[in-house]
Design a protein around this motif. Structure first.
Motif, PDB file in Angstrom:
ATOM      1  N   PHE A 238       5.751   3.416   1.403  1.00 26.44           N
ATOM      2  CA  PHE A 238       5.306   2.057   1.072  1.00 26.44           C
ATOM      3  C   PHE A 238       6.404   1.105   1.494  1.00 26.44           C
ATOM      4  O   PHE A 238       7.580   1.495   1.575  1.00 26.44           O
ATOM      5  CB  PHE A 238       4.927   1.912  -0.422  1.00 26.44           C
ATOM      6  CG  PHE A 238       6.003   2.230  -1.421  1.00 26.44           C
ATOM      7  CD1 PHE A 238       6.889   1.250  -1.868  1.00 26.44           C
ATOM      8  CD2 PHE A 238       6.128   3.515  -1.946  1.00 26.44           C
ATOM      9  CE1 PHE A 238       7.868   1.546  -2.812  1.00 26.44           C
ATOM     10  CE2 PHE A 238       7.110   3.820  -2.895  1.00 26.44           C
ATOM     11  CZ  PHE A 238       7.976   2.835  -3.327  1.00 26.44           C
TER      12      PHE A 238
ATOM     13  N   VAL B 239       0.845  -1.200   0.000  1.00 27.89           N
ATOM     14  CA  VAL B 239       0.000   0.000   0.000  1.00 27.89           C
ATOM     15  C   VAL B 239       0.882   1.252   0.000  1.00 27.89           C
ATOM     16  O   VAL B 239       1.855   1.349   0.748  1.00 27.89           O
ATOM     17  CB  VAL B 239      -0.928   0.001   1.237  1.00 27.89           C
ATOM     18  CG1 VAL B 239      -1.686   1.329   1.354  1.00 27.89           C
ATOM     19  CG2 VAL B 239      -1.908  -1.171   1.152  1.00 27.89           C
TER      20      VAL B 239
ATOM     21  N   THR C 202       1.117   5.333   0.585  1.00 31.79           N
ATOM     22  CA  THR C 202       0.444   6.537   1.104  1.00 31.79           C
ATOM     23  C   THR C 202       1.151   7.766   0.563  1.00 31.79           C
ATOM     24  O   THR C 202       2.374   7.903   0.653  1.00 31.79           O
ATOM     25  CB  THR C 202       0.421   6.599   2.649  1.00 31.79           C
ATOM     26  OG1 THR C 202       1.681   6.158   3.133  1.00 31.79           O
ATOM     27  CG2 THR C 202      -0.671   5.748   3.227  1.00 31.79           C
TER      28      THR C 202
ATOM     29  N   VAL D 125      -1.602   0.599  -4.694  1.00 35.60           N
ATOM     30  CA  VAL D 125      -0.575  -0.374  -4.280  1.00 35.60           C
ATOM     31  C   VAL D 125       0.538  -0.423  -5.329  1.00 35.60           C
ATOM     32  O   VAL D 125       0.320  -0.113  -6.505  1.00 35.60           O
ATOM     33  CB  VAL D 125      -1.167  -1.794  -4.083  1.00 35.60           C
ATOM     34  CG1 VAL D 125      -2.228  -1.810  -2.992  1.00 35.60           C
ATOM     35  CG2 VAL D 125      -1.722  -2.352  -5.384  1.00 35.60           C
TER      36      VAL D 125
ATOM     37  N   VAL E 224      -7.508   1.347  -2.921  1.00 35.80           N
ATOM     38  CA  VAL E 224      -6.233   1.920  -2.453  1.00 35.80           C
ATOM     39  C   VAL E 224      -5.147   1.733  -3.512  1.00 35.80           C
ATOM     40  O   VAL E 224      -5.236   0.828  -4.357  1.00 35.80           O
ATOM     41  CB  VAL E 224      -5.745   1.315  -1.104  1.00 35.80           C
ATOM     42  CG1 VAL E 224      -6.606   1.755   0.056  1.00 35.80           C
ATOM     43  CG2 VAL E 224      -5.635  -0.179  -1.200  1.00 35.80           C
TER      44      VAL E 224
END
Ligand code: AMP
Ligand code: GLY
Length: 424
Positions: free
Chosen positions: A405, A348, A350, A373, A371
């Motif tokens: 990540f 994931v 961010t 990835v 989300v």
């Protein structure tokens, strides 16, 4: 205007961000795009960049007004020709001009014929002749596969044994498939490398701000070659005098040579240059924007990219403003640990909010259950623009600290050589 961008990496993300600033840009579609580009364009992951019939059908169905074909493969395969046939104007060369990247044997023969400075070379289609040549050629030498090889078709050979092995791997074992059935063996050059991307409509050429790529995976230019681990612009080795000389000895002669061959080049022509003790020489041509050079060059563009691209297509580039800011830009690639060899995917990502002088250009990421990835080796580029190179580098590295990540890695020395050159 409705615009289609073909491609799905960090370069395409940077192109899309820049196009979005144009008042004439109504909507952008990307084939295939990626999970990060989806924030800026309608992405179609089901349509690959090489699937030309599907791209043409998509462009017709969605009433595309203008297409930008960014990667080498579709350009060499004739994507622009196919779109033009259906009346869709494009930014990018037709296949007969994209050969300047698609075949090194072609580009080397072009340079020899028109006296454009490049490394001395011989081209071989016969393995035994190539093997016999490496017994007497100067060492180190450089063995290059003729065709596209995902940026891996160049082997620098420090010894004769390496050179023999390189020829065998391409011409006997076929490690690059058909791309290696013809090889170019050339003189090893030394000096700082500079990337210059240039807009051209086939009549005039307007170079963009110069840049410097960092191709090796690890600090101090160690490790394997990658697609590029970071870039800076402008390149301090590329002085105004050098720019003037390259224009006269390389850029204009190349455009004229392509015209003389009946292969007018329109689009972005990428000059990979080496500033040798004997003057600037062409290491390679690419028929497209560089990746990750584009991620530092376009953020410095002050003019309207869509207008420039349309002018390249229409033949009106001479009358069109191409202006860059006087500042600097830096892009640090965050990659998956293990790249360019084996790496894991699916972590994931961010992303922070970005400021006005920051950009995150996403290359290898997909959307999964809402989300973002990781889905590739080079995951994204953290780019910052500032008044000078030290400030741009500091800001780009500060931006990487706000991106997360698992298994992320980046080079810590992007721009170090450029900073040394600035200090003199
Ligand atoms: P290319 O795929 O043609 O960009 O080549 C990859 C890299 O190999 C270049 O960026 C250079 O660093 C290096 N290279 C290619 N050709 C030569 C040459 N003739 N002499 C020295 N280095 C070269
Ligand atoms: N950064 C090198 C290339 O785009 O070929």
């Amino acid at each position: 205007m409705k615009i289609l961008v073909v491609g799905g990496g960090g370069r395409e993300h940077a192109i899309i961000r820049s196009l979005k600033k144009s008042p004439d840009c109504e909507k952008i579609f990307a084939c295939p795009g990626n999970g990060g580009i989806a924030a800026d364009a309608e992405c179609h992951p089901e349509i690959g960049a090489k699937d030309i019939p599907a791209i043409v059908d998509f462009a017709i169905a969605n009433k595309i007004d203008f297409a930008v074909v960014a990667p080498d493969d579709p350009l060499v395969l004739g994507c622009v020709d196919a779109l033009n046939e259906k009346g869709i104007p494009c930014f990018g060369p037709k296949a007969n001009a994209a050969i300047i990247e698609g075949s090194k044997a072609f580009s080397k023969a072009l340079m020899a014929k028109y006296n454009i400075p490049t490394a001395a070379f011989r081209t071989f289609t016969d393995k035994d002749e190539a093997l016999s040549y490496v017994e007497s050629c100067p060492i180190p030498t450089v063995v290059k596969a003729d065709g596209l090889a995902l940026g891996k078709g160049v082997l620098i050979c420090e010894t004769r044994e390496d050179a023999r092995a390189a020829v065998r791997s391409m011409m006997e074992e076929g490690i690059f498939g058909k791309s290696g059935t013809t090889v170019v063996i050339e003189e090893f050059l030394t000096g700082p490398e500079v990337s210059v991307l240039a807009f051209t409509d086939g009549k005039c050429v307007k170079p963009m701000v110069s840049s410097m790529d960092h191709k090796r995976a690890h600090d101090n230019d160690e490790g394997l070659n990658t697609g590029g681990m970071g870039t800076i612009a402008p390149n301090p080795y590329y002085t105004a005098d050098m720019a003037e000389r390259c224009m006269r000895e390389i850029f204009i002669p190349t455009i004229e040579a392509m015209n003389a061959e009946g292969r007018t080049f329109k689009g972005c022509l990428y000059f990979g240059l080496m500033l040798t003790p004997n003057g600037p020489k062409v290491i390679e041509y690419n028929c497209r924007f560089g990746d990750p050079e584009t991620q530092v060059v376009l953020p410095l563009l002050e003019s309207d990219l869509l207008q420039i691209m349309r002018a390249c297509e229409a033949g009106t580039l001479a009358e069109t403003e191409v202006k860059f800011s006087s500042g600097a830009a830096a892009c640090v690639i965050l990659a998956s640990r293990g790249y360019p060899e084996h790496y894991e995917k699916g972590f994931v990502i961010t992303l922070p909010e970005t400021g006005e002088k920051e950009d995150i250009f996403v290359a290898g990421a997909a959307e999964k259950d809402g989300v973002l990835v990781t889905s590739g080796g080079r995951v994204l580029g953290a780019t910052a623009v500032a008044e000078d190179l030290p400030a741009a580098l500091a800001a780009a590295y500060a931006l990487t600290d706000r991106i997360h990540f698992d298994n992320a890695y980046c080079r810590r020395d992007i721009g170090r050589r450029a900073l040394q050159a600035l200090k003199g």
